[in-house]
Write a protein that holds these residues in place. Structure first.
Motif, mmCIF file in Angstrom:
data_model
loop_
_atom_site.group_PDB
_atom_site.id
_atom_site.type_symbol
_atom_site.label_atom_id
_atom_site.label_comp_id
_atom_site.label_asym_id
_atom_site.label_seq_id
_atom_site.Cartn_x
_atom_site.Cartn_y
_atom_site.Cartn_z
ATOM 1 N N LEU A 109 0.741 -1.160 -0.011
ATOM 2 C CA LEU A 109 0.059 -0.087 0.002
ATOM 3 C C LEU A 109 0.851 1.293 0.019
ATOM 4 C CD1 LEU A 109 -2.645 1.392 0.141
ATOM 5 C CD2 LEU A 109 -2.647 1.214 2.755
ATOM 6 N N PHE A 110 2.002 1.292 0.712
ATOM 7 C CA PHE A 110 2.731 2.300 1.072
ATOM 8 C C PHE A 110 3.162 2.543 -0.372
ATOM 9 C CE2 PHE A 110 6.822 4.352 1.510
ATOM 10 C CZ PHE A 110 6.730 5.354 2.271
ATOM 11 N N ILE A 111 3.914 1.537 -1.055
ATOM 12 C CA ILE A 111 4.797 1.609 -2.467
ATOM 13 C C ILE A 111 3.822 2.108 -3.317
ATOM 14 C CG2 ILE A 111 5.686 0.327 -4.067
ATOM 15 C CD1 ILE A 111 6.777 -1.493 -1.834
ATOM 16 N N ALA A 112 2.755 1.573 -3.516
ATOM 17 C CA ALA A 112 1.502 2.098 -4.495
ATOM 18 C C ALA A 112 1.210 3.501 -4.372
ATOM 19 C CB ALA A 112 0.258 1.068 -4.556
ATOM 20 N N ALA A 113 0.926 3.933 -3.057
ATOM 21 C CA ALA A 113 0.790 4.926 -2.915
ATOM 22 C C ALA A 113 1.710 6.242 -3.061
ATOM 23 C CB ALA A 113 0.264 5.590 -1.529
ATOM 24 N N ALA A 127 -8.932 -4.980 -0.126
ATOM 25 C CA ALA A 127 -8.312 -6.276 0.265
ATOM 26 C C ALA A 127 -7.898 -6.295 1.680
ATOM 27 C CB ALA A 127 -7.046 -6.961 -0.548
ATOM 28 N N GLY A 128 -7.905 -5.221 2.328
ATOM 29 C CA GLY A 128 -7.859 -5.297 3.848
ATOM 30 C C GLY A 128 -6.323 -4.681 4.429
ATOM 31 N N ALA A 129 -5.741 -3.815 3.520
ATOM 32 C CA ALA A 129 -4.385 -3.195 3.707
ATOM 33 C C ALA A 129 -4.556 -2.277 4.705
ATOM 34 C CB ALA A 129 -3.853 -2.819 2.514
#
Length: 133
Positions: A109-113, A127-129
């Protein structure tokens, strides 16, 4: 000379790679030592270039979605970093850990954001991240 299986995965040459795995010539969990693929699994290579069919074939043959490369990244983290939404979904369906952190502590999540991949961010959150990690 036989083709490098990691190069086949990187190029999405599913039709060449899967028969090698099926014949037992190549291990589905093969980790490359040395060179440009150092510490990478076949799954990492395929995920890094959004080769969904190859990723699915590797998972069907027993590749572990949570295996880490030499920097501690899972294939889901590699796919999230590149914005490969379909591959991220496939890996999540194969039970990739949505909150798995690499050595630096970064989660998918951090990487994608950080990379601005909004669709991947939404998928990971759905998915619950954990947005607080």
């Amino acid at each position: 000379m036989a083709a490098d299986p990691h190069q086949l995965a990187l190029n999405g040459a599913t039709e060449k790679l899967m028969p090698l795995i099926d014949a037992g010539t190549v291990s589905v969990s093969s980790i490359k030592q040395g060179g440009m693929f150092n510490g990478q699994t076949l799954l990492h290579c395929a995920a890094s270039r959004a080769h969904t069919a190859c990723v699915q074939g590797l998972l069907q043959r027993g590749a572990a979605a949570g295996t880490r490369n030499s920097t501690g990244k899972t294939a889901a983290q590699v796919a999230a970093e590149k914005g490969h939404l379909t591959v991220v979904r496939v890996l999540l369906q194969a039970h990739a850990k949505v909150n798995a952190a690499e050595k630096t502590g970064a989660t998918p999540l951090f990487i994608a954001a950080q990379k601005g991949h909004d669709a991947v961010v939404r998928t990971l959150l759905d998915a619950g991240a954990d947005k607080d990690l």
